[in-house]
Design a protein around this motif. Sequence first.
Motif, PDB file in Angstrom:
ATOM      1  N   GLY A   1       0.964  -1.378   0.185  1.00 26.21           N
ATOM      2  CA  GLY A   1      -0.242  -0.018   0.265  1.00 26.21           C
ATOM      3  C   GLY A   1       0.667   0.666  -0.006  1.00 26.21           C
ATOM      4  N   PHE A   2       1.659   1.864   1.058  1.00 26.09           N
ATOM      5  CA  PHE A   2       2.152   3.086   1.104  1.00 26.09           C
ATOM      6  C   PHE A   2       3.355   2.651   1.614  1.00 26.09           C
ATOM      7  N   PRO A   3       4.823   3.108   0.563  1.00 26.31           N
ATOM      8  CA  PRO A   3       4.444   4.380   0.045  1.00 26.31           C
ATOM      9  C   PRO A   3       3.776   3.351  -1.370  1.00 26.31           C
ATOM     10  N   PRO A   4       3.665   4.568  -2.035  1.00 25.07           N
ATOM     11  CA  PRO A   4       3.143   4.036  -3.806  1.00 25.07           C
ATOM     12  C   PRO A   4       3.528   3.604  -4.495  1.00 25.07           C
ATOM     13  N   ASP A   5       3.849   3.064  -5.547  1.00 28.27           N
ATOM     14  CA  ASP A   5       4.528   2.611  -6.631  1.00 28.27           C
ATOM     15  C   ASP A   5       4.716   3.715  -7.188  1.00 28.27           C
ATOM     16  N   GLN A   6       3.798   4.770  -7.769  1.00 28.61           N
ATOM     17  CA  GLN A   6       3.420   5.837  -8.780  1.00 28.61           C
ATOM     18  C   GLN A   6       2.179   6.686  -7.893  1.00 28.61           C
ATOM     19  N   ALA A   7       2.777   8.361  -7.707  1.00 25.65           N
ATOM     20  CA  ALA A   7       1.853   9.082  -7.006  1.00 25.65           C
ATOM     21  C   ALA A   7       2.338  10.110  -7.762  1.00 25.65           C
ATOM     22  N   VAL A   8       1.297  11.052  -8.689  1.00 23.45           N
ATOM     23  CA  VAL A   8       0.953  12.281  -9.499  1.00 23.45           C
ATOM     24  C   VAL A   8       0.417  12.657  -9.233  1.00 23.45           C
ATOM     25  N   PRO A   9       0.424  14.138  -8.873  1.00 18.77           N
ATOM     26  CA  PRO A   9      -0.409  15.496  -8.091  1.00 18.77           C
ATOM     27  C   PRO A   9      -1.591  15.436  -9.942  1.00 18.77           C
ATOM     28  N   GLY A  10      -3.110  16.107  -9.430  1.00 20.56           N
ATOM     29  CA  GLY A  10      -4.020  16.112 -10.310  1.00 20.56           C
ATOM     30  C   GLY A  10      -3.968  17.966 -10.420  1.00 20.56           C
ATOM     31  N   ALA A  11      -3.395  18.480  -9.539  1.00 17.02           N
ATOM     32  CA  ALA A  11      -3.407  20.382 -10.606  1.00 17.02           C
ATOM     33  C   ALA A  11      -1.705  20.765  -9.499  1.00 17.02           C
TER      34      ALA A  11
ATOM     35  N   PRO B   1       4.419  16.216  -3.549  1.00 15.46           N
ATOM     36  CA  PRO B   1       3.541  15.875  -5.065  1.00 15.46           C
ATOM     37  C   PRO B   1       3.294  14.940  -4.481  1.00 15.46           C
ATOM     38  N   LEU B   2       4.152  13.972  -3.464  1.00 16.05           N
ATOM     39  CA  LEU B   2       3.390  12.738  -3.159  1.00 16.05           C
ATOM     40  C   LEU B   2       1.985  12.614  -2.282  1.00 16.05           C
ATOM     41  N   THR B   3       1.536  13.457  -1.393  1.00 16.37           N
ATOM     42  CA  THR B   3       0.851  14.455  -0.933  1.00 16.37           C
ATOM     43  C   THR B   3      -0.475  14.497  -0.808  1.00 16.37           C
ATOM     44  N   ALA B   4      -0.250  15.157  -2.446  1.00 27.11           N
ATOM     45  CA  ALA B   4      -0.691  16.266  -2.937  1.00 27.11           C
ATOM     46  C   ALA B   4      -1.412  15.246  -4.209  1.00 27.11           C
ATOM     47  N   ALA B   5      -0.398  14.318  -4.553  1.00 27.67           N
ATOM     48  CA  ALA B   5      -1.259  12.920  -5.367  1.00 27.67           C
ATOM     49  C   ALA B   5      -2.621  12.496  -4.142  1.00 27.67           C
TER      50      ALA B   5
ATOM     51  N   GLU C   1      -3.517  13.071  -1.620  1.00 29.47           N
ATOM     52  CA  GLU C   1      -4.711  13.386  -0.871  1.00 29.47           C
ATOM     53  C   GLU C   1      -6.111  14.411  -2.146  1.00 29.47           C
ATOM     54  N   ASN C   2      -5.970  14.092  -3.635  1.00 29.87           N
ATOM     55  CA  ASN C   2      -6.360  14.446  -4.457  1.00 29.87           C
ATOM     56  C   ASN C   2      -6.569  15.550  -4.437  1.00 29.87           C
ATOM     57  N   ALA C   3      -5.225  16.699  -4.034  1.00 27.66           N
ATOM     58  CA  ALA C   3      -5.057  18.047  -4.062  1.00 27.66           C
ATOM     59  C   ALA C   3      -4.362  18.075  -4.971  1.00 27.66           C
ATOM     60  N   ALA C   4      -4.094  19.949  -4.875  1.00 24.60           N
ATOM     61  CA  ALA C   4      -3.470  20.077  -5.448  1.00 24.60           C
ATOM     62  C   ALA C   4      -2.085  20.740  -4.761  1.00 24.60           C
ATOM     63  N   ASP C   5      -0.728  20.273  -5.580  1.00 27.17           N
ATOM     64  CA  ASP C   5       0.541  20.472  -4.811  1.00 27.17           C
ATOM     65  C   ASP C   5       0.997  21.638  -5.238  1.00 27.17           C
ATOM     66  N   VAL C   6       1.591  22.497  -3.959  1.00 29.30           N
ATOM     67  CA  VAL C   6       1.930  23.820  -3.675  1.00 29.30           C
ATOM     68  C   VAL C   6       2.815  23.984  -2.673  1.00 29.30           C
ATOM     69  N   PRO C   7       4.240  23.985  -3.117  1.00 28.77           N
ATOM     70  CA  PRO C   7       5.013  24.303  -2.302  1.00 28.77           C
ATOM     71  C   PRO C   7       5.642  24.887  -1.527  1.00 28.77           C
TER      72      PRO C   7
END
Length: 346
Positions: A129-139, A206-210, A212-218
Amino acid sequence: MGFLNSRVRPAMLAIGVAAAVVAVPAAAHASTSDSFHVFSRSFVEDPATHTVSLPLHTGYVAGKPVSYVITDASTEKAAEALGVNFAPRLANARGTAAVQKATATPAGLKIPATVDFTPSRVVVPGPTGFPPDQAVPGAEAQPGYSSLLQLPDGTVINAPQIANASGQADKVVTIDRKHGRVVYRETDGFYDHQRVHYVSFEASIPLTAALENAADVPALNAAPADDDSTGVQPAREEIGIVTNGQLGKDNPQRQGLSSALLDGLDPLNILGEVPENDPASEYSPLWDANLAQWTPAAVTAGQVKRVTDFDDLRALAGKGLITAPDGSKFGRSGFLINCPAISIAK
């Protein structure tokens, strides 16, 4: 963190008008279900669909309209006028890169930067499960973007953008331009052994944004943390995020990121504070993530259980049952999540 939200991309139109901090119309009242108390009067929760309706505002970036919501304000006056959460710690973010300065115009707030909603979110669970193999944010945030806006009078508001010409946030269910409301998906969690609902808009990595299904906001990570060595006043509050709790959709002890990825349910994070009408309140929608991993010894001994209070996480860490994911001491993990609290179980 929330994981059960499909992408919706209707055509974007200009919605509503807000010149600055404006009062919420009298028709907008907070809902209170039989089992949950909603924190602020502009939030209208629908327990049946696990969503919340929020007032819609329109601002302008480079002359083009953007849609946003307001969930928190740093002053009691603004929080009351807007019908949102009072979050005094947000004032401590002034003067940092975590805040955009907004300019009031007759048409609405002029805002420096916005979000690109065109990317497609990709999350692929790892073997456990965690960590994911891929994690790309949607915004993805444009350079300089943050949901924190400093108004001309110095008030800091949490105003996440949820739509623009590029599309809309993944967790948006509907945008009602006629009535000026946005319906947004909620996430389950805990505070002080009570169930809470909150909404996730953005994360600073980016990992957490992905996830969370949320925006990546550094830029959010520039918000100051509690630092006893410097005396800096924090803009953040803590949240506990279990990584390797028990699995199983029907398991009453289920919790954690591995469960969220494999079971498709919320990870049941543990909030450090919730809103209250007190200038000394430590609540903030900027959650300072504390990743918590059960040790191999705890797993082998069958001591893994659902945790519903942040102090309990600290106690378990003190007993050597929980560490950071790399085996180091449990504590801040170095990233933020923008998660305004919506309601709490009565």
